[in-house]
Design a protein around this motif. Sequence first.
Motif, PDB file in Angstrom:
ATOM      1  N   GLY A   1       0.907  82.943  73.495  1.00 45.11           N
ATOM      2  CA  GLY A   1       0.915  83.843  74.631  1.00 45.11           C
ATOM      3  C   GLY A   1       2.308  84.163  75.131  1.00 45.11           C
ATOM      4  N   HIS A   2       2.399  85.198  75.978  1.00 46.06           N
ATOM      5  CA  HIS A   2       3.688  85.688  76.471  1.00 46.06           C
ATOM      6  C   HIS A   2       4.417  84.632  77.298  1.00 46.06           C
ATOM      7  N   LEU A   3       3.704  83.933  78.183  1.00 48.05           N
ATOM      8  CA  LEU A   3       4.356  82.930  79.022  1.00 48.05           C
ATOM      9  C   LEU A   3       4.913  81.781  78.194  1.00 48.05           C
ATOM     10  N   LEU A  44      11.953  87.665  72.206  1.00 47.97           N
ATOM     11  CA  LEU A  44      10.762  86.808  72.242  1.00 47.97           C
ATOM     12  C   LEU A  44      10.008  86.785  70.919  1.00 47.97           C
ATOM     13  N   LYS A  45      10.708  87.016  69.834  1.00 45.79           N
ATOM     14  CA  LYS A  45      10.082  87.022  68.513  1.00 45.79           C
ATOM     15  C   LYS A  45      10.064  85.600  67.959  1.00 45.79           C
ATOM     16  N   ASN A  58      11.584  80.508  74.519  1.00 44.16           N
ATOM     17  CA  ASN A  58      12.830  81.262  74.393  1.00 44.16           C
ATOM     18  C   ASN A  58      13.887  80.706  75.349  1.00 44.16           C
ATOM     19  N   ARG A  59      13.463  80.328  76.551  1.00 43.11           N
ATOM     20  CA  ARG A  59      14.382  79.730  77.524  1.00 43.11           C
ATOM     21  C   ARG A  59      14.930  78.407  76.987  1.00 43.11           C
TER      22      ARG A  59
END
Length: 221
Positions: A196-198, A13-14, A204-205
Amino acid sequence: MKTFSHLETMGALKRYAIFCVPTKQRGDVWMRVSESERSQSVVEVDAARFVNAWRGPKSSHPEIAHLDEVGWRNDYKFHDAEEGFESGWGNPVPLAEVNAGFWLDDELAHGVVASGRFVRWVRRVFPAARSTAREPERHPYVSFTNGITRTIWLLVAGAERFPVMCGKEDAAILHHIAGARESTPCPVLELVPDIGHLERLDQNRTFHEKLKAHGLPIWAA
């Protein structure tokens, strides 16, 4: 910055800034810089100006800088760069990390920093005054922390401009001595803003789906 292409969320997730570098011999090749390099800046250099500065008397690795194209091709790690660039946009090559500065009468010119407005900095470091025989001679230099082989590969491939990474204090100096036209140094922190993470998961998906659609290997998440 003409070579900047887009942002991508890849493995772990970078977040990365992705660059597309046109070359005369190999077409477009792809490079990246990670958000984790937030203390650094990206400078787009003119290939000819960069080589000229690198071949200066105070620059690092003169045994490589002064080689011709045949010599660069014969570098023992040249094939590693060849393989790295073959991965294309699915796995871009990291930017080279360089340094830049000035030497005065064989001593490093400490205190030459890129603070404040660039124009004021240039006037301070390069005052419009007559040179005399008593003035110290200023030698610009560039040196590598890593990425020499990637750089000579780009030069052999015929890249006319390409991005490199350097410390924020060196960025204006490097741009002054080797910067490409119509470009300005850009801090990585501004180039790759945090999300944000979401949103990272979603991007990424999307990136993994794009890799699968092209039959490319998936980065480990």
